[in-house]
Design a protein around this motif. Structure first.
Motif, mmCIF file in Angstrom:
data_model
loop_
_atom_site.group_PDB
_atom_site.id
_atom_site.type_symbol
_atom_site.label_atom_id
_atom_site.label_comp_id
_atom_site.label_asym_id
_atom_site.label_seq_id
_atom_site.Cartn_x
_atom_site.Cartn_y
_atom_site.Cartn_z
ATOM 1 N N TYR A 21 34.943 55.330 45.808
ATOM 2 C CA TYR A 21 33.939 54.025 45.487
ATOM 3 C C TYR A 21 33.875 53.420 46.396
ATOM 4 C CZ TYR A 21 32.752 58.015 41.618
ATOM 5 O OH TYR A 21 32.532 58.324 40.431
ATOM 6 N N LEU A 22 34.560 52.331 46.142
ATOM 7 C CA LEU A 22 34.848 51.245 47.312
ATOM 8 C C LEU A 22 34.767 51.625 48.432
ATOM 9 C CD1 LEU A 22 36.993 48.983 44.436
ATOM 10 C CD2 LEU A 22 34.342 48.399 45.064
ATOM 11 N N ALA A 23 35.471 52.394 48.954
ATOM 12 C CA ALA A 23 35.714 52.431 50.074
ATOM 13 C C ALA A 23 34.750 53.455 50.580
ATOM 14 C CB ALA A 23 37.117 54.004 49.773
ATOM 15 N N PHE A 24 33.803 54.141 49.631
ATOM 16 C CA PHE A 24 33.071 54.799 50.313
ATOM 17 C C PHE A 24 31.803 54.344 51.027
ATOM 18 C CE2 PHE A 24 29.103 56.937 50.256
ATOM 19 C CZ PHE A 24 29.269 58.060 51.274
ATOM 20 N N ASN A 68 38.639 48.199 54.020
ATOM 21 C CA ASN A 68 38.766 46.803 53.053
ATOM 22 C C ASN A 68 38.613 47.122 50.745
ATOM 23 O OD1 ASN A 68 39.021 44.518 54.841
ATOM 24 N ND2 ASN A 68 36.811 45.057 55.558
ATOM 25 N N GLY A 69 37.195 47.871 51.185
ATOM 26 C CA GLY A 69 36.858 48.843 49.669
ATOM 27 C C GLY A 69 38.238 48.782 48.672
ATOM 28 N N VAL A 70 39.575 49.595 50.038
ATOM 29 C CA VAL A 70 40.447 49.830 49.257
ATOM 30 C C VAL A 70 41.458 48.642 48.722
ATOM 31 C CG1 VAL A 70 42.866 51.023 48.917
ATOM 32 C CG2 VAL A 70 40.606 52.036 50.542
ATOM 33 N N LYS A 71 41.709 47.747 49.416
ATOM 34 C CA LYS A 71 42.446 46.669 49.330
ATOM 35 C C LYS A 71 41.247 45.522 48.058
ATOM 36 C CE LYS A 71 43.733 45.672 54.251
ATOM 37 N NZ LYS A 71 43.293 44.836 55.370
ATOM 38 N N THR A 72 39.744 45.528 48.234
ATOM 39 C CA THR A 72 39.435 45.214 47.026
ATOM 40 C C THR A 72 40.110 45.537 45.813
ATOM 41 O OG1 THR A 72 37.738 44.453 48.070
ATOM 42 C CG2 THR A 72 36.803 44.658 45.822
ATOM 43 N N GLY A 73 40.155 47.092 45.411
ATOM 44 C CA GLY A 73 40.669 47.593 44.462
ATOM 45 C C GLY A 73 41.910 47.063 43.991
ATOM 46 N N VAL A 74 42.908 47.229 45.045
ATOM 47 C CA VAL A 74 44.404 47.319 44.228
ATOM 48 C C VAL A 74 43.921 45.480 44.053
ATOM 49 C CG1 VAL A 74 46.611 46.001 44.933
ATOM 50 C CG2 VAL A 74 45.386 48.491 46.042
ATOM 51 N N THR A 75 43.214 44.878 44.055
ATOM 52 C CA THR A 75 42.972 43.605 44.186
ATOM 53 C C THR A 75 43.127 42.884 42.529
ATOM 54 O OG1 THR A 75 42.772 42.708 45.880
ATOM 55 C CG2 THR A 75 42.319 41.005 44.325
ATOM 56 N N THR A 108 30.833 43.090 28.965
ATOM 57 C CA THR A 108 31.088 41.732 29.164
ATOM 58 C C THR A 108 32.241 41.687 29.988
ATOM 59 O OG1 THR A 108 28.627 41.139 28.235
ATOM 60 C CG2 THR A 108 30.357 39.488 29.191
ATOM 61 N N PHE A 109 33.257 42.633 29.254
ATOM 62 C CA PHE A 109 34.576 41.464 29.417
ATOM 63 C C PHE A 109 34.994 42.673 30.740
ATOM 64 C CE2 PHE A 109 33.221 40.106 25.298
ATOM 65 C CZ PHE A 109 33.904 39.524 25.281
ATOM 66 N N TYR A 110 34.799 43.628 30.953
ATOM 67 C CA TYR A 110 34.660 44.499 31.754
ATOM 68 C C TYR A 110 34.324 44.275 33.205
ATOM 69 C CZ TYR A 110 34.674 48.466 35.750
ATOM 70 O OH TYR A 110 35.066 49.228 36.165
ATOM 71 N N VAL A 111 33.249 43.787 33.240
ATOM 72 C CA VAL A 111 32.429 43.317 34.643
ATOM 73 C C VAL A 111 33.069 41.791 34.799
ATOM 74 C CG1 VAL A 111 30.346 42.294 35.549
ATOM 75 C CG2 VAL A 111 29.998 44.127 34.007
ATOM 76 N N ILE A 112 33.665 40.719 33.963
ATOM 77 C CA ILE A 112 33.829 39.508 34.140
ATOM 78 C C ILE A 112 35.224 39.508 34.504
ATOM 79 C CG2 ILE A 112 34.807 38.105 33.317
ATOM 80 C CD1 ILE A 112 32.365 37.026 31.802
ATOM 81 N N ALA A 113 36.251 39.883 34.377
ATOM 82 C CA ALA A 113 37.620 40.914 35.073
ATOM 83 C C ALA A 113 37.426 40.958 36.341
ATOM 84 C CB ALA A 113 38.196 41.940 34.379
ATOM 85 N N VAL A 114 36.479 42.349 36.152
ATOM 86 C CA VAL A 114 36.949 43.154 37.467
ATOM 87 C C VAL A 114 35.629 42.095 38.842
ATOM 88 C CG1 VAL A 114 35.353 44.560 39.173
ATOM 89 C CG2 VAL A 114 36.267 45.460 36.782
ATOM 90 N N TYR A 115 34.866 41.071 38.571
ATOM 91 C CA TYR A 115 33.993 40.044 39.829
ATOM 92 C C TYR A 115 34.404 39.576 39.636
ATOM 93 C CZ TYR A 115 30.992 44.057 39.579
ATOM 94 O OH TYR A 115 29.067 45.035 39.656
ATOM 95 N N PHE A 116 34.884 38.421 38.790
ATOM 96 C CA PHE A 116 35.901 37.254 38.933
ATOM 97 C C PHE A 116 36.988 37.313 40.026
ATOM 98 C CE2 PHE A 116 32.911 35.239 36.224
ATOM 99 C CZ PHE A 116 32.018 34.560 36.856
ATOM 100 N N GLY A 117 37.791 38.664 39.134
ATOM 101 C CA GLY A 117 38.804 39.287 39.786
ATOM 102 C C GLY A 117 39.429 39.479 41.242
ATOM 103 N N SER A 118 37.904 39.901 41.359
ATOM 104 C CA SER A 118 38.525 40.524 42.673
ATOM 105 C C SER A 118 37.468 39.212 43.847
ATOM 106 C CB SER A 118 36.710 40.743 43.354
ATOM 107 O OG SER A 118 35.453 39.914 42.878
#
Length: 479
Positions: free
Chosen positions: A118-121, A341-348, A437-447
């Protein structure tokens, strides 16, 4: 810091409780915590065949599969006796979620890889929006409102268009598109963040508004209710909108007061009035439709808008092809660059998501969540709270931790109590009106590698509580 400590508390307390349960005899084995899969039967005991009741022993001896099943409780999984290697293994109940090791595997295969796709597209499409100038035009149009909500964001900043697309995708129930737009918004906001490892005011405001879950078309909820044979699957739409809207306003007021935002701004009030008018107008239109019309409208609106965004992006890119030539690229090459760049974000973000989901897996399979849930249910029951409301609380309690887990409780509650019961409807509103909440925080701040989330977690959890309380009042009022 708060998120880190909370993660440690969940992780360590779950492990301690698992070990205590094993040595106190409450659990026969803890292998399911490490290796079990969701809905697998749980081993609770092992006996020699002479130690089990005679009628079960006789049934095992006459069974070709050497198994015997007892329907002990219609609300729980069957108790199963399996005879193998001179002993009888006794299973009862099912596992609430995948164990630690299967969670590691499923996080990569079932969550991160699809998310990377999804990120890649969508990151590819966003690269087209940037080079073609669409994002810049969108930012200019919306700047008068956004600079009031996000005072630290410069006028016409690219993050404005990304946040707009994220809010719009959430608004229409387009989860697959909302996350890529949101991650792009966080990356853009990070470029103007003076302290790179600490969440900025703008990032916190964006996260809290995103997590409040303002949704207009609850497509997935309607689908679950239809599958559960609801007489009117779309009858929770208005309660979902009201609940999520109040949650969004609460998030804005709480964070805004902390950041000293001017709530009396004319442009801000105008933007809020336009949003309310749009919601009311659409509700009035949907309300006059019959059942088939509502189902058809809610099923197709979000998909048509998403297709419209994709088509409009491609057409505009073709029209502005000269801008791609000036940037020494082509439309297709720009799409590929954005997708990369989307793929790189997913790896991060993978390690951040993995760490959080493993902790949640341990928390659920240790039995701690069930004890807390049952305890709260007991307290509320003794306070005179309607039992139908109490039966829906597990969805609300699990929603901040796991969308898939709360979805499982939602489906189970509709199957058990009926899709059109107060429990089934309230569970649907709980599922629709808040974020994981916890998933969103991990994904967004982790990115963007932010370690100090400041007051974001506390505010998001407070908004979750407000949404739960609002959902109970709204559901009781409507149904």
């Amino acid at each position: 810091m708060v998120l880190s400590r909370f993660w440690l508390v969940i992780f360590i307390s779950s492990i301690v409780f698992v070990i205590f349960s094993l040595f106190s005899g409450q659990n026969y084995t803890i292998d399911h915590v490490l290796n079990g899969k969701k809905d697998d039967p749980i081993l609770i005991s092992e006996k020699y065949i002479d130690q089990i009741p005679a009628f079960i022993k006789d049934s095992i001896n006459t069974s070709e599969e050497k198994t015997f099943i007892i329907n002990r409780d219609t609300l729980n999984a069957d108790t199963t006796y399996v005879y193998k290697n001179k002993t009888v293994k006794i299973f009862s109940g099912v596992q609430k979620s995948d164990g630690l090791l299967p969670t590691c595997k499923s996080t990569l295969l079932d969550l991160i890889l699809p998310l990377m796709a999804y990120l890649a597209f969508f990151c590819g499409l966003m690269e087209l929006l940037i080079i073609s100038g669409v994002s810049e035009k969108l930012a200019k149009v919306l700047s008068p409102v956004f600079v009031k909500v996000f005072p630290s964001v410069p006028k016409n900043h690219p993050s404005i268009s990304y946040m707009t697309l994220n809010f719009a995708a959430n608004f229409l129930g387009l989860d697959s598109a909302a996350t890529p737009f949101g991650l792009k918004a966080m990356e853009s906001l990070q470029t103007i963040n003076p302290e790179k490892d600490k969440a900025s005011d703008a990032q916190i405001m964006f996260m809290c508004l995103h997590a409040s879950g303002l949704t207009l078309i609850a497509t997935s909820i309607i689908g679950y209710r239809a599958a559960a044979n609801s007489a009117n699957p779309a009858d929770v739409m208005l309660p979902c909108i009201i609940t999520s809207f109040i949650g969004t306003i609460a998030a804005f007021l709480i964070v805004g007061a902390r950041q000293k935002i001017n709530f009396k701004s004319a442009s801000l009030l105008m933007g809020l009035m336009v949003l309310i008018a749009a919601i009311v107008g659409l509700l009035m239109y949907v309300n006059h439709l019959d059942l088939i019309g509502k189902n058809y409208f809610t099923t197709n609106l979000s998909a048509l808008i998403l297709i419209g965004i994709i088509v409009a992006t491609l057409i505009f890119s073709f029209v502005k092809e000269k801008k791609f030539t000036e940037a020494n690229t082509t439309v297709y090459e720009a799409f590929v660059t954005g997708a990369n760049n989307g793929v790189k974000t997913g790896v991060t973000i993978f390690p951040y998501v993995l760490g959080m989901l493993v902790a949640i897996s341990l928390f659920r399979n240790s039995g701690l969540f069930e004890i807390i849930s049952n305890g709260l249910g007991f307290v509320f029951s003794n306070m005179g709270v309607n039992k139908e409301i109490v039966d829906a609380l597990p969805v609300a309690l699990l929603r901040p931790f796991s969308s898939a887990g709360s979805r499982g409780f939602l489906i189970d509650s509709m199957n058990t109590f009926g899709a059109d019961s107060l429990t089934g409807r309230l569970s649907s509103i709980f599922q629709c009106s808040a974020e994981s909440t916890f998933y969103v925080i991990a994904v967004y701040f982790g990115s963007v590698n932010i370690k100090n989330t400041r007051y974001a977690l506390g505010t998001m959890l407070l908004v979750d509580v407000i949404c739960v309380i609002t959902a109970i009042f709204v559901a009781s009022w409507f149904f």
